[in-house]
Design an enzyme around this catalytic site. Sequence first.
Site, PDB file in Angstrom:
ATOM      1  N   GLU A 153       2.374  61.123  70.541  1.00  0.00           N
ATOM      2  CA  GLU A 153       1.518  62.103  70.755  1.00  0.00           C
ATOM      3  C   GLU A 153       0.220  61.760  71.791  1.00  0.00           C
ATOM      4  OE1 GLU A 153       2.005  64.041  66.464  1.00  0.00           O
ATOM      5  OE2 GLU A 153       0.331  62.800  66.688  1.00  0.00           O
ATOM      6  N   GLU A 318       8.949  65.957  64.995  1.00  0.00           N
ATOM      7  CA  GLU A 318       8.244  65.814  63.602  1.00  0.00           C
ATOM      8  C   GLU A 318       7.636  67.332  63.019  1.00  0.00           C
ATOM      9  OE1 GLU A 318       4.588  63.622  63.862  1.00  0.00           O
ATOM     10  OE2 GLU A 318       5.408  62.151  65.019  1.00  0.00           O
TER      11      GLU A 318
END
Length: 679
Positions: A153, A318
Amino acid sequence: MPETTPKGLARLAYGGDYNPEQWPESVWQEDVRLMREAGVTMVSVGVFSWALLEPERDRYDFGWLDRLLDLLHENGIRADLATPTAAPPAWFYRAHPEALPVTREGVRHAFGSRAAICHSNPDYRAAAARITRELAYRYGDHPALALWHVHNEYGVPVSACYCDTCAGHFRRWLADRYGAGDPAAAVAAVNDAWGTAFWGQRYGSLDEITPPRLTPTACNPAQQLDYRRFADATMRENFTAERDILHELAPGIPVTTNFMTALSQCDSVDYWAWGREVDLVTNDHYLITDGRRTHVNLAMAADLTRSVAGGAPWLLLEHSTSGVNWQPRNPAKRPGEMARNSLAHVARGSEGAMFFQWRQSRRGAEKFHSAMVPHAGTESRVWREVVRLGADLESLAPVRGTRTVPDVAMVWDWQSWWAQNLEWRPSEDHDARERADSFYETLYDRHLTVDFAHPEADLSAYPLVVVPALYLATEAAGRNLRSYVENGGTLVVSYFSGIVDEHDAVHEGPHPGALRDVLGLTVEEFSPLLADQRVTLTGPDGATLTGDVWSEFVVPRGAETVWTYADGLAAGHPAVTRHRLGEGTAWYVSTRPDSAALDVIIGAACEDAGIAPRTGLPRDVETVRRSGEHGDYLFVLNHTAHDVKVPLDTPGTELLGGEHTAGHLAVPAGAVRVVRLDA
């Protein structure tokens, strides 16, 4: 060409982040047994494991990861293996404290969280390359390896650092951007681009330039905009450095990093640029439970991710089985919602559904974040739904490789968003993301599947293109939108678009600058509204619409007036216009319509575009089509609390139940149905 699908994965990806280092090895056998019961096909491993893999400089311990990957392979589970470079170890920061990032206010962050990284720091870059190289040497040909997962991320929670190392890197970046590497040539170009004649900010050399640190009042907006570009490019340099090592040492394994395209979750990354650098686009998505219709934001994020992938299949890397732990309030998902969320992503192009995480943590900051194996264990609703979803995804294996079919496009540009969010704009109530959300929701409620597009991208495939917010519009973008309309497209543009160029300089001449010609009008003056003000718009049939936040003094220059301001400072002036240009039509909306008004305007534009209303589909019943060489698949997701029947133009076989269906499709409350349509 690098591989773009996980190696050896024959079905849709299903699984989650697996952190076995948080548990004794005696738990691992139980984990893989449960993974097989749930139908898990792939897990992500090693994301935050740097301190275990390299417990001190140049001393590596791969034994536990060897045993883990072998165990996964023996049980038929593929591995998405991460480089752990989002979590440098404590020993690294002790040796290199200057690698911790510095805020704009001059405060250096401390160790103890995650992703506390100055991306310009040479010691960090060298250490990241070393651990990446060691992983590639050791595991590049491991039979469990399906995918490389670089970092984690990017941009969350820190993207920009303002330290002295970054200052020097920024100056070199400016020399390359504005002077082809020549600092002397660059400084004049920087002065011009940043408009440094204003407030006496002129620079005599690049050495005088610092990051846009805290200033007494508004800092130069062009400088801030370039620094956001620099920070994004610096993170991307670090990604490509790791990617290139992996490509060299482990050829044949695709490389990705997990994006966060939802506009509410990451605003520091230009994903148009990043999408070109990964072999497979992957995304993380978490519901923002702020009282709005969360499934609409989910659909928007999935459509945006698919668009970043250029329409190709992508992967949800995710999301959550139930509640998260980082919002003010974190409700559980309703029964069936986890599967519906997962399959909504699949409908919009994902090649599976992965979660954070496999087993819920007992310690650390995310111990209350839901997981596939919750604290409650296997005697729980979440676990039963996890097992059921695994079976459903196995049934949907035929959709692999197909592509989602779009109906319309929405123009979006992260750099325009960055520029609009800088200080001292005409109204703090005008929010580019809110406009994107609102336009998207209107299209969603018309049961239209949306592609997103860069403002300079080819738009010719779409009958309708909407531009909810494009404050920064280059001349090339203006020409592109004009060409789209002239060649038969229908365009809808919202207010405060086309205003500045790539340096945040107002386009010469009247607003809306780069979009004057395509819209056939000029704007003499903005007239933002106060917080409690509304304006009424009247149409040719006497009907009225309502707007707030914004109004303008619009002067038609070829456009026709469709709705007029009935009150407010701009009373009597055009509020919504329509410009016939070449073979197409361009609409302009100079206020913020409420949802009912925006639907009326979009409906009129749909008529121009030849898009017929999709009757027979209730609100919050989502229909999306995926198409491929061997067939078409219709996903129907019922987000309501009521059973529905959906018209079915083409008969087919429902994959989750196996029954043949024709004429209509029955979808129970909260359920999902997927029909393989007959040829």
